[in-house]
Design an enzyme around this catalytic site. Structure first.
Site, PDB file in Angstrom:
ATOM      1  CG  ASP A  11       9.514  -5.284 -31.871  1.00 15.22           C
ATOM      2  OD1 ASP A  11       9.810  -4.123 -31.540  1.00 15.22           O
ATOM      3  OD2 ASP A  11       8.803  -5.555 -32.853  1.00 15.22           O
ATOM      4  CG  ASP A 130      -0.587  -0.189 -34.249  1.00 15.69           C
ATOM      5  OD1 ASP A 130       0.376   0.559 -34.492  1.00 15.69           O
ATOM      6  OD2 ASP A 130      -0.613  -0.979 -33.281  1.00 15.69           O
TER       7      ASP A 130
END
Length: 242
Positions: A11, A130
């Site tokens: 990330d 998500d």
């Protein structure tokens, strides 16, 4: 029982590799140069890297040039994620040469567009789901509440190639994947699933391998690799049945 594809996660925020806990920007740890980390992962023999532009995901900017350089430099396939939710961000992602693009959960507010992308680009597209509970909860957005299974039904009809399923409350928290959710979703759809969030031990990987025949084809692992809970060599051995 099939082999489980391991996708180590990188990330990137402001050019640096970081990890979030439960998708919260104010709960992060920095780990250094993302290209160096990618090369370390590659030495272990991975086939994929899951590369995320966190600035784009949270609408704080972007790292597209940095990520494009990483993708062009490494000799493995890259699944690119982070803020890919409209035609402009999609075209920028396509231009990097990545093997697969992970459409953001926030893009599901415009399902017509997501369906058109799936139909145009096929297996190159996966869709990020998500969730908190059974509702969509896109990171970096205040919008939430769409029913997970209603959205999957529509995306299945559009021919979605795979989903990346993340229990946001477990992401980076090292408290184990949500196996019940994964079982429920894999029973509901025949579309392959990449699990994400919560893996903290080799036993978690072994538990996910029990779901490979049901449609869980891979897992994204981040925080546990960075904190040394296990090595990538160890997890790859387990994922191959070793």
């Amino acid at each position: 029982m099939k082999a489980l594809e391991i996708l180590p996660a990188i990330d990137v925020k402001e050019g640096v590799a970081i990890r979030l806990v439960k998708g919260e920007l104010d709960n992060q740890s920095k780990y250094g140069d993302p290209l160096e980390i990618a090369n370390e992962f590659i030495k272990s023999g991975v086939n994929w890297i899951h590369l995320v532009d966190l600035d784009a995901a949270f609408s704080l900017g972007e790292n597209s040039e940095r990520l494009a350089l990483i993708i062009k430099t490494v000799n493995v396939k890259v699944q690119l994620s982070g803020g890919i939710k409209d035609e402009q961000s999609l075209n920028k992602a396509l231009a990097t040469g990545c093997a697969r693009i992970n459409i953001a959960t926030s893009a599901l507010d415009n399902l017509d567009w997501v369906e058109s992308v799936i139909q145009k680009h096929g297996d190159k597209i996966c869709v990020s789901l998500d969730v908190k509970g059974k509702v969509l909860s896109p990171r970096g957005s205040d919008k939430s509440g769409a029913d997970l299974f209603q959205v999957i039904t529509r995306l299945d009809k559009a021919g979605c190639a795979r989903y990346v399923l993340t229990d946001v409350n477990r992401d980076g928290a090292l408290n184990g994947p949500n196996l019940e959710l994964l079982k429920e979703v894999s029973d509901f759809t025949k579309t392959p699933i990449v699990a994400s969030g919560g893996v903290s031990s080799l036993n978690d990987v072994k538990a996910l391998m029990q779901l490979t025949n049901q449609g869980v084809e891979g897992v994204i692992i981040g925080k546990a690799l960075y904190t040394g809970a296990f090595t990538l060599d160890e997890v790859l051995a387990v994922a191959k049945g070793g």
